[in-house]
Write a protein that holds these residues in place. Structure first.
Motif, PDB file in Angstrom:
ATOM      1  N   GLY A  88       0.817  -1.210   0.000  1.00  0.00           N
ATOM      2  CA  GLY A  88       0.000   0.000   0.000  1.00  0.00           C
ATOM      3  C   GLY A  88       0.848   1.256   0.000  1.00  0.00           C
ATOM      4  O   GLY A  88       0.516   2.254  -0.661  1.00  0.00           O
ATOM      5  N   LEU A  89       1.969   1.218   0.744  1.00  0.00           N
ATOM      6  CA  LEU A  89       2.885   2.359   0.758  1.00  0.00           C
ATOM      7  C   LEU A  89       3.433   2.626  -0.635  1.00  0.00           C
ATOM      8  O   LEU A  89       3.463   3.777  -1.088  1.00  0.00           O
ATOM      9  CB  LEU A  89       4.038   2.084   1.731  1.00  0.00           C
ATOM     10  N   MET A  90       3.862   1.585  -1.335  1.00  0.00           N
ATOM     11  CA  MET A  90       4.465   1.785  -2.650  1.00  0.00           C
ATOM     12  C   MET A  90       3.451   2.285  -3.673  1.00  0.00           C
ATOM     13  O   MET A  90       3.804   3.087  -4.558  1.00  0.00           O
ATOM     14  CB  MET A  90       5.097   0.477  -3.130  1.00  0.00           C
ATOM     15  N   ILE A  91       2.205   1.851  -3.572  1.00  0.00           N
ATOM     16  CA  ILE A  91       1.189   2.332  -4.517  1.00  0.00           C
ATOM     17  C   ILE A  91       0.872   3.801  -4.253  1.00  0.00           C
ATOM     18  O   ILE A  91       0.860   4.627  -5.182  1.00  0.00           O
ATOM     19  CB  ILE A  91      -0.092   1.475  -4.427  1.00  0.00           C
ATOM     20  N   VAL A 148      -5.531  -4.467   3.234  1.00  0.00           N
ATOM     21  CA  VAL A 148      -4.683  -3.369   3.692  1.00  0.00           C
ATOM     22  C   VAL A 148      -4.428  -2.339   2.585  1.00  0.00           C
ATOM     23  O   VAL A 148      -4.641  -1.136   2.795  1.00  0.00           O
ATOM     24  CB  VAL A 148      -3.364  -3.903   4.273  1.00  0.00           C
ATOM     25  N   PRO A 149      -3.973  -2.750   1.385  1.00  0.00           N
ATOM     26  CA  PRO A 149      -3.799  -1.745   0.333  1.00  0.00           C
ATOM     27  C   PRO A 149      -5.096  -1.037  -0.044  1.00  0.00           C
ATOM     28  O   PRO A 149      -5.078   0.164  -0.341  1.00  0.00           O
ATOM     29  CB  PRO A 149      -3.244  -2.550  -0.839  1.00  0.00           C
ATOM     30  N   ALA A 150      -6.215  -1.773  -0.049  1.00  0.00           N
ATOM     31  CA  ALA A 150      -7.492  -1.131  -0.377  1.00  0.00           C
ATOM     32  C   ALA A 150      -7.815  -0.032   0.629  1.00  0.00           C
ATOM     33  O   ALA A 150      -8.284   1.052   0.250  1.00  0.00           O
ATOM     34  CB  ALA A 150      -8.606  -2.174  -0.407  1.00  0.00           C
ATOM     35  N   ALA A 151      -7.561  -0.293   1.914  1.00  0.00           N
ATOM     36  CA  ALA A 151      -7.809   0.724   2.935  1.00  0.00           C
ATOM     37  C   ALA A 151      -6.861   1.906   2.762  1.00  0.00           C
ATOM     38  O   ALA A 151      -7.289   3.068   2.819  1.00  0.00           O
ATOM     39  CB  ALA A 151      -7.640   0.106   4.323  1.00  0.00           C
ATOM     40  N   GLU A 169      -0.803  18.314  -9.100  1.00  0.00           N
ATOM     41  CA  GLU A 169      -0.440  19.107  -7.922  1.00  0.00           C
ATOM     42  C   GLU A 169      -1.098  18.551  -6.671  1.00  0.00           C
ATOM     43  O   GLU A 169      -0.472  18.484  -5.601  1.00  0.00           O
ATOM     44  CB  GLU A 169      -0.849  20.570  -8.131  1.00  0.00           C
ATOM     45  N   ALA A 170      -2.365  18.169  -6.797  1.00  0.00           N
ATOM     46  CA  ALA A 170      -3.070  17.601  -5.639  1.00  0.00           C
ATOM     47  C   ALA A 170      -2.412  16.287  -5.203  1.00  0.00           C
ATOM     48  O   ALA A 170      -2.279  16.014  -4.008  1.00  0.00           O
ATOM     49  CB  ALA A 170      -4.542  17.380  -5.984  1.00  0.00           C
ATOM     50  N   MET A 171      -1.998  15.459  -6.162  1.00  0.00           N
ATOM     51  CA  MET A 171      -1.294  14.217  -5.810  1.00  0.00           C
ATOM     52  C   MET A 171      -0.021  14.523  -5.039  1.00  0.00           C
ATOM     53  O   MET A 171       0.275  13.870  -4.024  1.00  0.00           O
ATOM     54  CB  MET A 171      -0.948  13.440  -7.084  1.00  0.00           C
ATOM     55  N   SER A 172       0.742  15.493  -5.504  1.00  0.00           N
ATOM     56  CA  SER A 172       2.015  15.799  -4.844  1.00  0.00           C
ATOM     57  C   SER A 172       1.805  16.301  -3.421  1.00  0.00           C
ATOM     58  O   SER A 172       2.638  16.050  -2.540  1.00  0.00           O
ATOM     59  CB  SER A 172       2.796  16.831  -5.666  1.00  0.00           C
ATOM     60  N   ARG A 173       0.703  16.983  -3.166  1.00  0.00           N
ATOM     61  CA  ARG A 173       0.466  17.552  -1.844  1.00  0.00           C
ATOM     62  C   ARG A 173      -0.062  16.515  -0.841  1.00  0.00           C
ATOM     63  O   ARG A 173      -0.341  16.871   0.312  1.00  0.00           O
ATOM     64  CB  ARG A 173      -0.508  18.739  -1.924  1.00  0.00           C
ATOM     65  N   THR A 174      -0.181  15.263  -1.270  1.00  0.00           N
ATOM     66  CA  THR A 174      -0.548  14.195  -0.322  1.00  0.00           C
ATOM     67  C   THR A 174       0.684  13.615   0.368  1.00  0.00           C
ATOM     68  O   THR A 174       0.574  12.627   1.104  1.00  0.00           O
ATOM     69  CB  THR A 174      -1.295  13.050  -1.043  1.00  0.00           C
ATOM     70  N   LEU A 175       1.839  14.226   0.159  1.00  0.00           N
ATOM     71  CA  LEU A 175       3.090  13.701   0.723  1.00  0.00           C
ATOM     72  C   LEU A 175       3.034  13.510   2.241  1.00  0.00           C
ATOM     73  O   LEU A 175       3.591  12.515   2.741  1.00  0.00           O
ATOM     74  CB  LEU A 175       4.252  14.618   0.336  1.00  0.00           C
ATOM     75  N   PRO A 176       2.425  14.414   3.030  1.00  0.00           N
ATOM     76  CA  PRO A 176       2.373  14.164   4.476  1.00  0.00           C
ATOM     77  C   PRO A 176       1.715  12.835   4.848  1.00  0.00           C
ATOM     78  O   PRO A 176       2.178  12.145   5.762  1.00  0.00           O
ATOM     79  CB  PRO A 176       1.565  15.356   5.008  1.00  0.00           C
ATOM     80  N   LEU A 177       0.649  12.461   4.144  1.00  0.00           N
ATOM     81  CA  LEU A 177      -0.016  11.193   4.440  1.00  0.00           C
ATOM     82  C   LEU A 177       0.873  10.015   4.054  1.00  0.00           C
ATOM     83  O   LEU A 177       0.927   9.008   4.780  1.00  0.00           O
ATOM     84  CB  LEU A 177      -1.352  11.103   3.699  1.00  0.00           C
ATOM     85  N   VAL A 178       1.587  10.126   2.942  1.00  0.00           N
ATOM     86  CA  VAL A 178       2.499   9.057   2.538  1.00  0.00           C
ATOM     87  C   VAL A 178       3.603   8.892   3.580  1.00  0.00           C
ATOM     88  O   VAL A 178       4.015   7.765   3.886  1.00  0.00           O
ATOM     89  CB  VAL A 178       3.092   9.346   1.150  1.00  0.00           C
ATOM     90  N   PHE A 179       4.061   9.982   4.141  1.00  0.00           N
ATOM     91  CA  PHE A 179       5.072   9.888   5.205  1.00  0.00           C
ATOM     92  C   PHE A 179       4.497   9.155   6.422  1.00  0.00           C
ATOM     93  O   PHE A 179       5.186   8.335   7.036  1.00  0.00           O
ATOM     94  CB  PHE A 179       5.559  11.273   5.616  1.00  0.00           C
ATOM     95  N   VAL A 180       3.240   9.433   6.757  1.00  0.00           N
ATOM     96  CA  VAL A 180       2.589   8.709   7.857  1.00  0.00           C
ATOM     97  C   VAL A 180       2.538   7.217   7.531  1.00  0.00           C
ATOM     98  O   VAL A 180       2.770   6.369   8.408  1.00  0.00           O
ATOM     99  CB  VAL A 180       1.177   9.274   8.101  1.00  0.00           C
ATOM    100  N   PHE A 181       2.252   6.869   6.272  1.00  0.00           N
ATOM    101  CA  PHE A 181       2.239   5.468   5.872  1.00  0.00           C
ATOM    102  C   PHE A 181       3.625   4.835   5.997  1.00  0.00           C
ATOM    103  O   PHE A 181       3.745   3.623   6.248  1.00  0.00           O
ATOM    104  CB  PHE A 181       1.754   5.329   4.427  1.00  0.00           C
ATOM    105  N   PHE A 182       4.676   5.622   5.810  1.00  0.00           N
ATOM    106  CA  PHE A 182       6.038   5.099   5.898  1.00  0.00           C
ATOM    107  C   PHE A 182       6.444   4.781   7.334  1.00  0.00           C
ATOM    108  O   PHE A 182       7.238   3.853   7.572  1.00  0.00           O
ATOM    109  CB  PHE A 182       7.020   6.107   5.293  1.00  0.00           C
ATOM    110  N   VAL A 183       5.910   5.502   8.301  1.00  0.00           N
ATOM    111  CA  VAL A 183       6.357   5.380   9.694  1.00  0.00           C
ATOM    112  C   VAL A 183       6.281   3.946  10.214  1.00  0.00           C
ATOM    113  O   VAL A 183       7.242   3.453  10.833  1.00  0.00           O
ATOM    114  CB  VAL A 183       5.578   6.359  10.597  1.00  0.00           C
ATOM    115  N   PRO A 184       5.176   3.193  10.013  1.00  0.00           N
ATOM    116  CA  PRO A 184       5.163   1.798  10.497  1.00  0.00           C
ATOM    117  C   PRO A 184       6.254   0.931   9.876  1.00  0.00           C
ATOM    118  O   PRO A 184       6.777   0.032  10.541  1.00  0.00           O
ATOM    119  CB  PRO A 184       3.768   1.305  10.100  1.00  0.00           C
TER     120      PRO A 184
END
Length: 433
Positions: free
Chosen positions: A63-66, A393-396, A97-112
């Motif tokens: 899910g993180l990689m997608i 998990v990836p679907a969520a 631009e909207a995709m790029s601004r989702t970076l904070p959420l992707v970082f949250v996904f990286f933390v685990p």
């Protein structure tokens, strides 16, 4: 007889239509439902083979990689557009631009992944090697090979360096996201007379940015996926992920643009000719994707070196041949065959369905890349409750990412009114004088 066709005009309201809020709500509901399913499967898998929560982490990596691909791939395609120009930028700029601004959420996904890396990576926890040996999943010779690789790659593959390098990559991506999105707003407030200045400025930032993105994205792909098998190496691994991101980002961008065209302002600016062009660009990424994947396989197959072929044998034997065969059909044969059709590229409903299928195919391909890295799954495709985590998990995660993406999409006007291609795109497709 000659006739005159009048150019269309933009509506007064250029903001996202109300249906985007409906999409956002739907994505949130789907995310919550699949989160509950993932927790239930985790308990069932733990009771079945003690791997329930390990499979959650493996699926989380998928899910993180997608979502990472959507986010940083969107940033990369935005920079490519600034360097190349073209009318397609007017259609995709706001979604990218909207995709790029989702970076904070992707970082949250990286933390685990950073916190629980000892349950995923052998180089982060030698106990995984010992456990695999005690269960008979690897023999003594394989243990020696793995130990040698861990020792040789330790300066790069260690828990501290992984976190530090990943954080640095996120900071770099964050800088380019902040810079390009900020300049885009300033350009919106300027007059069209200054357009050449903004084109040159954004191009000067994006050119080096594409190179930086390629390097940092390669580092992330190596740390988060490639190093799951510490003995594996490939000189084009990062390039495969780069092209795969373009494959999925274009698919999502087309879905967004076509669905937005059901209302204003996209109903005015999305003409069949531009939709057709986006389909052709997607076709190019499909071709490049299979070229690189097959090229890597052909080189390793022809070399037939023991230290290289095991990676493919883990993904072909033990019924994994079924998965790779379907991957070939899903990831290349179907998109390639369908995108040959001019009618499909111009049919909104069919093109959206195909792009949705392409995103599914990308997830299928990531499953084939990730799961066989683990000793219990290599050359041993078998059903378990845990394996279903690769759906839940990836679907969520993708649903929560979509919810955030739609929220970002609503924060800016969907059309940049001082774009030099706006006048052309507002002309009727076959205007004559």
């Amino acid at each position: 007889m000659a006739h005159t066709s009048h150019a269309k005009t933009l509506p007064a309201d250029l903001n996202a239509p109300p249906m985007v809020s409906a999409w956002q709500t739907r994505a949130l509901i789907i995310g919550v439902v699949f989160s509950i399913v993932a927790v239930i499967l985790g308990f069932l898998g733990q009771a079945q083979d003690q791997l329930g929560w390990d499979h959650v982490l493996r699926a989380w990596d998928l899910g993180l990689m997608i979502t990472f691909g959507f986010c940083v791939g969107g940033l990369a395609l935005l920079m490519v557009q600034y360097c190349s120009g073209g009318k397609w930028g007017l259609l995709l700029r706001r979604p990218l631009e909207a995709m790029s601004r989702t970076l904070p959420l992707v970082f949250v996904f990286f933390v685990p992944i950073a916190i629980f890396q000892g349950r995923l990576f052998m180089w982060a926890n030698h106990g995984l090697v010992d456990k695999a040996f005690s269960l008979g999943q690897i023999n003594k010779d394989q243990v020696e090979v793995i130990d040698h690789a861990i020792q040789w790659k330790h300066p790069m593959l260690n828990p501290t360096t992984m976190v530090v390098v990943s954080v640095i990559c996120f900071l770099i991506w964050g800088y380019y996201t902040w810079r390009l999105n900020g300049l885009s707003l300033k350009r919106d407030r300027d007059t069209i007379a200054n357009t050449p200045y903004w084109i040159k400025k954004l191009e000067n930032i994006s050119g080096p940015g594409i190179v930086v993105y390629s390097l940092t994205m390669t580092a992330a792909a190596i740390y988060w996926v490639m190093s799951l098998d510490v003995t594996w190496y490939s000189s084009i691994y990062g390039l495969l992920f780069l092209v795969g991101q373009g494959y999925s980002v274009l698919a999502l961008s087309i879905i967004t643009s076509v669905k937005l065209s059901e209302s204003e302002p996209y109903a005015t600016i999305l003409r069949p000719v531009e939709q057709h062009d986006l389909g052709k660009m997607t076709f190019a990424f499909v071709m490049l994707n299979i070229y690189l994947a097959f090229g890597q396989f052909l080189i390793i197959w022809s070399g037939n070196l023991p230290e290289e072929i095991n990676w493919y044998l883990d993904r072909i034997r033990g019924d994994w041949g079924i998965i790779i065969t379907l991957d070939f059909i899903f990831h290349w044969v179907i998109p390639f065959s369908m995108l040959l059709s001019r009618d499909i590229k111009r049919n909104k409903k069919r093109l959206v369905r195909l792009c949705q299928f392409m995103i599914f195919a990308r997830c299928w391909d990531m499953f084939w890349l990730i799961e066989p890295n683990f000793r219990d799954a290599a050359r041993n495709l078998h059903f378990s409750w845990g394996i279903l985590e690769y759906i839940a998990v990836p679907a969520a995660m993708i649903s929560f990412w979509m919810w955030y993406y739609f929220a970002k999409l609503k924060t800016r006007p969907l059309v940049q009114v001082n774009d030099p291609h706006l006048a052309e795109i507002l002309e009727p497709e076959h205007a004559t004088a």
